[in-house]
Design a protein around this motif. Structure first.
Motif, PDB file in Angstrom:
ATOM      1  N   ARG A   5      -1.742  16.006   9.393  1.00 53.43           N
ATOM      2  CA  ARG A   5      -2.162  14.605   9.418  1.00 53.43           C
ATOM      3  C   ARG A   5      -3.543  14.441   8.786  1.00 53.43           C
ATOM      4  O   ARG A   5      -3.812  13.450   8.120  1.00 53.43           O
ATOM      5  CB  ARG A   5      -2.176  14.161  10.879  1.00 53.43           C
ATOM      6  N   ILE A  64      -7.702   8.638   3.571  1.00 57.60           N
ATOM      7  CA  ILE A  64      -8.217   7.302   3.890  1.00 57.60           C
ATOM      8  C   ILE A  64      -9.690   7.219   3.504  1.00 57.60           C
ATOM      9  O   ILE A  64     -10.125   6.258   2.857  1.00 57.60           O
ATOM     10  CB  ILE A  64      -8.091   7.015   5.413  1.00 57.60           C
ATOM     11  N   VAL A 107       3.636  -4.572  10.485  1.00 52.70           N
ATOM     12  CA  VAL A 107       2.778  -3.532   9.938  1.00 52.70           C
ATOM     13  C   VAL A 107       3.527  -2.690   8.910  1.00 52.70           C
ATOM     14  O   VAL A 107       3.013  -2.379   7.849  1.00 52.70           O
ATOM     15  CB  VAL A 107       2.222  -2.658  11.084  1.00 52.70           C
ATOM     16  N   GLY A 128       3.212  -2.516   4.011  1.00 51.04           N
ATOM     17  CA  GLY A 128       3.011  -1.424   3.064  1.00 51.04           C
ATOM     18  C   GLY A 128       4.240  -1.088   2.235  1.00 51.04           C
ATOM     19  O   GLY A 128       4.207  -0.183   1.427  1.00 51.04           O
ATOM     20  N   LEU A 166      -5.477  -3.869   1.684  1.00 48.28           N
ATOM     21  CA  LEU A 166      -4.250  -3.708   2.466  1.00 48.28           C
ATOM     22  C   LEU A 166      -4.558  -3.133   3.854  1.00 48.28           C
ATOM     23  O   LEU A 166      -4.032  -3.601   4.867  1.00 48.28           O
ATOM     24  CB  LEU A 166      -3.280  -2.799   1.710  1.00 48.28           C
ATOM     25  N   LEU A 167      -5.447  -2.124   3.900  1.00 46.57           N
ATOM     26  CA  LEU A 167      -5.795  -1.512   5.185  1.00 46.57           C
ATOM     27  C   LEU A 167      -6.449  -2.537   6.109  1.00 46.57           C
ATOM     28  O   LEU A 167      -6.182  -2.567   7.311  1.00 46.57           O
ATOM     29  CB  LEU A 167      -6.734  -0.323   4.977  1.00 46.57           C
ATOM     30  N   VAL A 210      -3.815  -4.757   7.526  1.00 48.79           N
ATOM     31  CA  VAL A 210      -3.089  -4.072   8.594  1.00 48.79           C
ATOM     32  C   VAL A 210      -3.909  -4.072   9.874  1.00 48.79           C
ATOM     33  O   VAL A 210      -3.404  -4.342  10.962  1.00 48.79           O
ATOM     34  CB  VAL A 210      -2.743  -2.618   8.181  1.00 48.79           C
ATOM     35  N   SER A 259      -2.260   6.359  13.915  1.00 48.15           N
ATOM     36  CA  SER A 259      -2.306   6.632  12.473  1.00 48.15           C
ATOM     37  C   SER A 259      -0.981   6.265  11.813  1.00 48.15           C
ATOM     38  O   SER A 259      -0.879   6.212  10.594  1.00 48.15           O
ATOM     39  CB  SER A 259      -2.666   8.089  12.200  1.00 48.15           C
ATOM     40  N   MET A 260       0.020   6.010  12.630  1.00 50.43           N
ATOM     41  CA  MET A 260       1.298   5.544  12.130  1.00 50.43           C
ATOM     42  C   MET A 260       1.172   4.199  11.422  1.00 50.43           C
ATOM     43  O   MET A 260       1.965   3.872  10.547  1.00 50.43           O
ATOM     44  CB  MET A 260       2.229   5.367  13.328  1.00 50.43           C
ATOM     45  N   ALA A 261       0.184   3.418  11.850  1.00 46.07           N
ATOM     46  CA  ALA A 261       0.038   2.076  11.285  1.00 46.07           C
ATOM     47  C   ALA A 261      -0.471   2.101   9.849  1.00 46.07           C
ATOM     48  O   ALA A 261      -0.353   1.123   9.134  1.00 46.07           O
ATOM     49  CB  ALA A 261      -0.896   1.247  12.154  1.00 46.07           C
ATOM     50  N   LEU A 262      -1.041   3.231   9.416  1.00 46.85           N
ATOM     51  CA  LEU A 262      -1.545   3.309   8.049  1.00 46.85           C
ATOM     52  C   LEU A 262      -0.404   3.149   7.051  1.00 46.85           C
ATOM     53  O   LEU A 262       0.564   3.890   7.125  1.00 46.85           O
ATOM     54  CB  LEU A 262      -2.193   4.679   7.800  1.00 46.85           C
ATOM     55  N   PRO A 263      -0.515   2.203   6.150  1.00 49.48           N
ATOM     56  CA  PRO A 263       0.545   2.075   5.160  1.00 49.48           C
ATOM     57  C   PRO A 263       0.530   3.267   4.201  1.00 49.48           C
ATOM     58  O   PRO A 263      -0.538   3.651   3.714  1.00 49.48           O
ATOM     59  CB  PRO A 263       0.213   0.783   4.414  1.00 49.48           C
TER      60      PRO A 263
END
Lengths: 301, 285
Positions: free
Chosen positions: A31, A39, A231, A235, A279-280, A283, B120-124
């Motif tokens: 991850r 990010i 959400v 994306g 975009l972030l 969200v 972190s699932m929400a990150l596109p």
């Protein structure tokens, strides 16, 4: 001193911690490498003019963001992204609920309807995009052909900005409402029938029973699902990529498609990263508002 | 006989016409695009551009043959399968280990850690695509199945951990405790004791992850460039981009579409119950 020995010397609590860390390490490493680090990179790159074709790479502050404000493509994509995710999510929830109520009836044919309900969800999004593009193609598409047979009118869906937008929203709903219905159906089946019986004894009519029992009990589920749906669809770009490629012009473009184009097709990494940051932020806003709604809904019951 | 809240809510007293009609409309809307896709994949190209439209062309497998001859179609099928299977396995192994730790081992702030992972699932996915391109490039993983497997496994891990944690928590700890007291090592406990009882959860998440990977377009489209790693989802976009003498080769596009759809639809139809059980156990509870 071998490793096992060292391990045996540690206190139980320390051993437990080590074990914990060893078990979660693969997931967190994966991850970190492909989410956390990228990010941070995205945020940084958004302030640069990194461009693999022009071969530039300098810190330019907020200039990408200023450029975006005047960029026809990004502005169009931003407004359609919001329109698309909000309208398709609302339609999804309403239609999903209606379909769930329908699938919750018991009579001949329910089994079949329940079985086919998930098919649109299972079809790969890009395939669904092309299937509908073909179905709506102006010359040999089935639907314009039928419209022509009935009314004599010729419709060219992918030339009209408004029609194209409507079609993108509706195909989105076609794709996802079934899954929504599937989840709602599970929710409906979890409601104890005694509640309805009791309400009936108290003289509540059908409409009241729906508003006072069914809806409140399904509400937390609806908000959770709606939030996920919002959400996730923010994306996604497969459907637009297959259905309209963002056209006509930029009428149906979405931010995700713009990021893909600027970044992966034109290698304008800096600019694409700046769009990603927008975009972030979108969200994050929707996430926070959604969580707030969710807590409110929970307090009510 | 219609018996339900809906029927009553809408004021039916035995009459079912509106319910039946709704079912008919529902069925038509769901199945029409599917029928049209299958029809177009089985039709000779010439039948797709006839007016009036040919609803039931004489079925032929000619289009599949064309694909096999003109593009490395079987290679794409193999790549898609490899991508989906590798992603499913990687995600399951990594998530299962982490889920066990979160469910069973007390650790300071383990709740916070888990929520970081889940959120972190929400990150596109598309939001990090540019740095990922560079990461994969530096690791020499661009244009490889391993590269796209790595990024998609990472994307699918948070949800899988979340669902598996609740599956593991449902298993009474006493079973493991007894084994540990008998001197079983951790790998033995995970493999011989916990794995069989959490199998339904693993199967569910395996199915969901497989479908996700098989359907995934973004990563293969962004990170693969040669037939040795392109998947079916990339192949279909390329065939769409091409032209035949009579316009878009819709018969070929729909043939790839049908090929991509059949395995997933079969999986979903056979495992609806398992999928909903998994989702309810994890996500929605």
């Amino acid at each position: 001193m071998n490793v096992q020995w060292k391990f045996a010397l540690l206190k139980p609590a320390q051993r437990r911690y080590l074990l914990f860390l060893a078990l979660v390490a693969p997931a967190f490493l994966l991850r970190f490498a492909t989410a956390a680090y990228p990010i941070l990179q995205t945020i940084y790159l958004g302030f640069t003019n990194l461009d693999l074709i022009k071969n530039t790479n300098a810190f330019i502050g907020l200039r990408n963001y200023l450029a975006m404000a005047n960029d026809y493509g990004v502005r169009g994509a931003l407004s359609f992204t919001v329109t698309l995710v909000v309208s398709s999510t609302v339609l999804d929830l309403v239609l999903g609920m209606l379909v769930a109520l329908l699938l919750n009836t018991t009579f001949r044919g329910t089994g079949f309807a329940r079985t086919i309900n998930l098919i649109p969800w299972a079809i790969p999004t890009i395939v669904a995009g092309y299937a509908f593009r073909w179905l709506l193609e102006d010359q040999f598409g089935l639907i314009p052909y039928w419209i022509n047979l009935i009314s004599g009118a010729r419709v060219a869906v992918f030339i009209s900005p408004i029609l194209a937008r409507v079609v993108v929203v509706l195909v989105h709903v076609w794709k996802d409402a079934g899954f929504m219905a599937f989840v709602f159906l599970a929710g409906l089946q979890g409601i104890p029938p005694e509640l309805y019986d009791a309400a009936r004894v108290d003289g509540a009519n059908a409409w009241q029973r729906f508003w006072r029992i069914t809806l409140p009990l399904v509400m937390p589920l609806a908000i959770t699902m709606g939030l996920f749906r919002l959400v996730w669809s923010l994306g996604s770009f497969d459907l637009v990529y297959g259905l309209t490629q963002g056209g006509p012009g930029v009428a149906t473009s979405v931010l995700a498609l713009q990021i893909f184009r600027e970044g992966i097709m034109f290698f304008k990494f800096g600019f694409a990263s700046a769009i990603s940051v927008v975009l972030l932020i979108l969200v994050a806003i929707i996430g926070v508002v959604g969580l707030w709604l969710f807590r409110k809904a929970e307090v009510t019951y | 006989m219609v018996k339900s809240e809906v029927a009553r809510a809408w004021g039916f007293k035995g009459s079912a016409i509106v319910v039946y009609l709704s079912f008919l409309v529902f069925t038509l809307i769901v199945l029409l695009p599917v029928y049209w896709m299958v029809r177009s994949s089985l039709a000779p190209a010439a039948d797709l551009i006839k007016v009036p439209l040919v609803y039931f062309p004489r079925p032929t497998l000619r289009n599949f043959q064309t694909l096999v001859e003109q593009v490395p179609f079987l290679q794409y099928v193999r790549n898609s399968l490899a991508y989906a299977v590798a992603t499913t396995l990687t995600t399951l192994v990594v998530s299962y280990l982490a889920a066990y730790a979160f469910a069973r081992i007390p650790f300071p702030h383990s709740g916070l850690l888990m929520w970081t992972l889940v959120l972190s699932m929400a990150l596109p996915d598309v939001g990090t695509i540019v740095p990922l391109y560079r990461v994969l490039k530096n690791l020499h993983l661009l244009d490889t199945i391993a590269g796209i497997t790595l990024v998609l496994s990472s994307t699918l891990t948070p949800f899988t951990v979340w669902v598996l944690v609740s599956f593991i928590k449902q298993v009474p700890y006493e079973i493991e405790e007894a084994a540990i007291i008998d001197g079983a090592s951790l790998p033995r406990v995970l493999w011989h004791i916990l794995l069989p009882v959490t199998m339904p959860g693993l199967v569910t998440m395996g199915l969901i992850n497989f479908i996700n990977a098989w359907n995934n377009l973004l990563y293969p489209l962004s990170f693969t460039t040669s037939p040795s790693s392109k998947t079916l989802s990339v192949a279909i976009t390329e065939i769409f981009a091409g032209y035949s003498p009579w316009g878009k080769p819709w018969e070929l596009i729909m043939t790839v579409g049908v090929t991509m759809t059949i395995p997933v639809v079969i999986l979903v139809l056979f495992s609806q119950r398992a999928i909903v059980r998994g989702l309810i156990a994890g996500a929605i509870k």
